[in-house]
Design an enzyme around this catalytic site. Structure first.
Site, PDB file in Angstrom:
ATOM      1  N   GLN A  48      -4.999 -11.852  -0.512  1.00 20.61           N
ATOM      2  CA  GLN A  48      -4.075 -12.653   0.276  1.00 20.61           C
ATOM      3  C   GLN A  48      -4.756 -13.610   1.241  1.00 20.61           C
ATOM      4  OE1 GLN A  48      -1.592  -8.904   1.130  1.00 20.61           O
ATOM      5  NE2 GLN A  48      -0.089 -10.541   1.264  1.00 20.61           N
ATOM      6  N   HIS A  68      -2.420 -17.815 -12.745  1.00 19.60           N
ATOM      7  CA  HIS A  68      -2.969 -18.893 -13.559  1.00 19.60           C
ATOM      8  C   HIS A  68      -2.270 -18.997 -14.907  1.00 19.60           C
ATOM      9  CE1 HIS A  68      -7.054 -18.648 -11.234  1.00 19.60           C
ATOM     10  NE2 HIS A  68      -6.089 -19.252 -10.549  1.00 19.60           N
ATOM     11  N   ASP A  81      -5.754 -18.935  -4.899  1.00 17.54           N
ATOM     12  CA  ASP A  81      -7.099 -19.423  -5.232  1.00 17.54           C
ATOM     13  C   ASP A  81      -7.925 -19.751  -3.996  1.00 17.54           C
ATOM     14  OD1 ASP A  81      -6.334 -19.150  -7.832  1.00 17.54           O
ATOM     15  OD2 ASP A  81      -6.520 -21.274  -8.369  1.00 17.54           O
ATOM     16  N   ARG A 106      -8.580  -3.981  10.041  1.00 18.47           N
ATOM     17  CA  ARG A 106      -8.441  -3.380   8.718  1.00 18.47           C
ATOM     18  C   ARG A 106      -8.426  -4.492   7.669  1.00 18.47           C
ATOM     19  NH1 ARG A 106      -3.139  -1.196   5.675  1.00 18.47           N
ATOM     20  NH2 ARG A 106      -4.200  -0.597   3.761  1.00 18.47           N
ATOM     21  N   HIS A 151      -6.371  -2.766  -2.608  1.00 20.67           N
ATOM     22  CA  HIS A 151      -5.123  -3.342  -2.141  1.00 20.67           C
ATOM     23  C   HIS A 151      -4.586  -4.256  -3.247  1.00 20.67           C
ATOM     24  CE1 HIS A 151      -2.685  -4.436   1.642  1.00 20.67           C
ATOM     25  NE2 HIS A 151      -2.077  -5.031   0.614  1.00 20.67           N
ATOM     26  N   ASN A 195      -3.927   1.376  -1.133  1.00 23.22           N
ATOM     27  CA  ASN A 195      -2.809   0.901  -0.324  1.00 23.22           C
ATOM     28  C   ASN A 195      -1.513   0.926  -1.123  1.00 23.22           C
ATOM     29  OD1 ASN A 195      -1.939  -0.588   2.260  1.00 23.22           O
ATOM     30  ND2 ASN A 195      -1.147  -1.923   0.642  1.00 23.22           N
ATOM     31  N   GLU A 196      -0.524   1.644  -0.606  1.00 25.31           N
ATOM     32  CA  GLU A 196       0.856   1.617  -1.067  1.00 25.31           C
ATOM     33  C   GLU A 196       1.030   1.903  -2.558  1.00 25.31           C
ATOM     34  OE1 GLU A 196       2.757  -1.263   2.362  1.00 25.31           O
ATOM     35  OE2 GLU A 196       2.503  -2.097   0.355  1.00 25.31           O
ATOM     36  N   ASN A 336       2.257   2.831   6.359  1.00 24.54           N
ATOM     37  CA  ASN A 336       2.762   1.478   6.561  1.00 24.54           C
ATOM     38  C   ASN A 336       4.277   1.572   6.671  1.00 24.54           C
ATOM     39  OD1 ASN A 336       0.090   0.896   5.944  1.00 24.54           O
ATOM     40  ND2 ASN A 336       0.544  -0.029   3.958  1.00 24.54           N
ATOM     41  N   TYR A 338       7.916  -0.808   7.638  1.00 28.53           N
ATOM     42  CA  TYR A 338       8.537  -2.075   7.986  1.00 28.53           C
ATOM     43  C   TYR A 338      10.030  -1.970   8.261  1.00 28.53           C
ATOM     44  CZ  TYR A 338       4.209  -4.312   6.490  1.00 28.53           C
ATOM     45  OH  TYR A 338       2.887  -4.696   6.388  1.00 28.53           O
ATOM     46  N   GLU A 408       0.080  -0.326   8.971  1.00 24.23           N
ATOM     47  CA  GLU A 408       0.744  -1.628   8.873  1.00 24.23           C
ATOM     48  C   GLU A 408       2.107  -1.547   9.534  1.00 24.23           C
ATOM     49  OE1 GLU A 408       1.176  -3.517   5.046  1.00 24.23           O
ATOM     50  OE2 GLU A 408      -0.843  -2.930   4.409  1.00 24.23           O
TER      51      GLU A 408
END
Length: 513
Positions: A48, A68, A81, A106, A151, A195-196, A336, A338, A408
């Protein structure tokens, strides 16, 4: 009615102190202070922010291939990219972290940047050097690196063997983890293996949108689930046996915990089943006293599979040896969080959807947003702070007095806006819930904002912003600027309080720290 519903939600949680304080989470913690040693940080992930998708011999990941391809359905066909170009601009990230006074940062390592073929037969010197420099400069700035091994960035070479649905991935991930430990464990003492898992498995295979864009909701989510648990345990055991005595660090797995509440008092049992089906499948094998899958989930999946005509459960069983191998493989509970959802049974003729966002086909249930919720830029993430406190108490009730690390928590906005008052409010209210949970007896030791900087938010591209720092994606240098939330968070960290001198933010705006 609302009060009665929450009071009846869970008998163990009902007796906690917060029902004598403020059920709706509107009252401030009596101290407003974070205890000595409490750690504050922020997080990002490799795909990311890094860019440099093929720089210096990096191998392709499943996200490189997806974005792509002709199947790219992302926001205006944007890709990662270049992203925030942290592969070249990483010193800006360290400066942002240092300017806020973070205790830790992190970040995740890109598996194909270190191992272009996905295997240890080819190790990229440039990839190794990139993370080594980042770690060294963070430490020099007094910031602890917290490193995530995985991740979402799987090498395509491993995906082409079946990825997380192939049991071979357990040993492949172990090889990768061992190599990364050997490179950095002398300087990194806090590790997140994966992660997750619920995103890797449930969200990916139930919907077929996330890379590798395979929709197979019947078996794949549960095969993936088991292999994620075994791969995590493999990485943990390797660290425990080969690195812990010398390096003395800690290892865990970061799970995304959606808090689930009942729509009516009649839905109490369904709500708990929903928690076990989402949270428990990725936590119970590690943190429970008995190990293995949550018993209610095993019972549910056996019954569902039998009704569907299968001779065995679609949830693959752990052997006794595998149960013992996975059990206890975490030194803290990394979560994490939210948002919160309400759960109810699907009505006649109503499609239940699939777990994580819409509901659960196996539970024949539907998720709804809590009444009175507000929203940031993503309507799938209602803002509902009280759920965070209840979730933290539930973790303690389920798994005992375990150390909890919030890996998170954050809010999405959109557009160009440095005055992100809604994010300031979100972070304040959610950190308040952490403090209240700590007063309840939950042993929370750290809190992480997602994210340090704006990043490439998967299919939302650069339209959705989570960053404490704004990134100018039109600037070749990808310049970073602090938002109001960055100043606010820095003041919380500096004073270790949610309420700090009003002059603090203005002093930061004027360049005084």
């Amino acid at each position: 009615m609302r009060l009665q519903r929450i009071v009846g939600e869970d008998r163990a949680i009902r007796t906690n102190i917060y029902l004598r304080n403020a059920l709706l989470g509107t009252a401030w913690s009596s101290r407003l202070e974070f205890p000595p040693g409490f750690q504050f940080g922020a997080a990002t992930s490799s795909y990311q922010i890094e860019g440099g998708w093929d720089a210096d011999g990096k191998g392709p990941s499943i996200w490189d291939r997806l974005f792509h391809s002709a199947a790219n359905s992302g926001y205006f066909n944007q890709t990662g990219d270049v992203a925030a170009d942290s592969y070249h601009q990483w010193r800006q990230d360290v400066k942002a972290a240092a300017d806020m006074g973070l205790d830790f940062y992190r970040f995740s390592i890109s598996w194909p940047r270190i191992l272009p073929t996905g295997r240890t037969n080819v190790v990229s010197p440039a990839g190794v050097r990139y993370y080594s420099q980042l770690i060294d400069v963070l430490l020099a700035a007094g910031i602890k690196p917290v490193v995530t091994l995985y991740h979402f960035e799987l090498p395509v070479t491993i995906q082409d063997l079946g990825g997380w649905t192939n049991p071979l991935i357990v040993d492949l991930f172990g090889e990768y983890a061992r190599l990364v430990y050997s490179l950095y464990a002398d300087r990194v003492d806090t590790w997140i293996t994966i992660n997750e898992g619920i995103v890797i498995c449930d969200l990916t295979y139930n919907f077929g949108q996330f890379a590798p864009q395979i929709k197979e909701p019947t078996f794949a989510p549960f095969l993936c689930n088991k292999h994620v648990m075994l791969a995590h345990a493999k990485a943990y055991r390797i660290y425990d046996e080969e690195f812990r005595a010398k390096c003395g660090g800690k290892v865990s797995i970061a799970n995304n915990l959606l808090w689930v509440e009942p729509v009516t008092p009649d839905d109490l049992e369904l709500a708990e089943l929903g928690r076990q089906h989402s949270i428990g499948r990725f936590s119970h094998p590690i943190f429970s006293k008995e190990g293995g899958w949550p018993p209610t989930t095993e019972k549910l999946m056996r019954a569902v599979s039998r009704r569907e005509g299968y001779s065995q459960s679609r949830l693959p069983a752990f052997t006794d040896e595998e149960k013992k191998f996975v059990q206890g493989t975490a030194d803290f509970f990394s979560l994490n969080h939210y948002t919160t959802s309400m759960i109810r049974p699907a009505r006649a003729g109503e499609a239940p959807g699939t777990w994580f966002i819409n509901g659960s086909a196996e539970l024949n249930a539907v998720l709804e947003h809590p009444p009175g919720s507000t929203y940031g830029a993503l309507d799938i993430m209602p803002i509902y702070p009280p759920g965070f406190r209840r979730l933290l108490n539930w973790v303690r009730q389920q798994y005992g007095d375990v150390e909890v690390f919030v890996s998170e928590n954050g809010l999405a906005t959109s557009g160009t806006n440095l005055e992100d008052h809604i994010r300031v409010d979100y972070l304040t209210r959610y950190m308040e819930q952490v403090l209240l949970a700590m007063e309840d007896g939950v042993r929370v030791t750290g809190y992480t904002v997602w994210s340090l900087i704006d990043n490439f938010e998967w299919f939302d591209g650069y339209n959705t912003k989570f960053g404490l720092y704004e990134v100018d994606f039109e600037d070749p240098a990808r310049s970073r600027r602090p938002r109001l939330s960055a100043h606010h968070y820095a003041c919380v960290i500096k004073h270790r309080r949610l309420k700090y001198p009003e002059s603090c933010v203005q002093e930061r705006r004027n360049g005084r720290r």
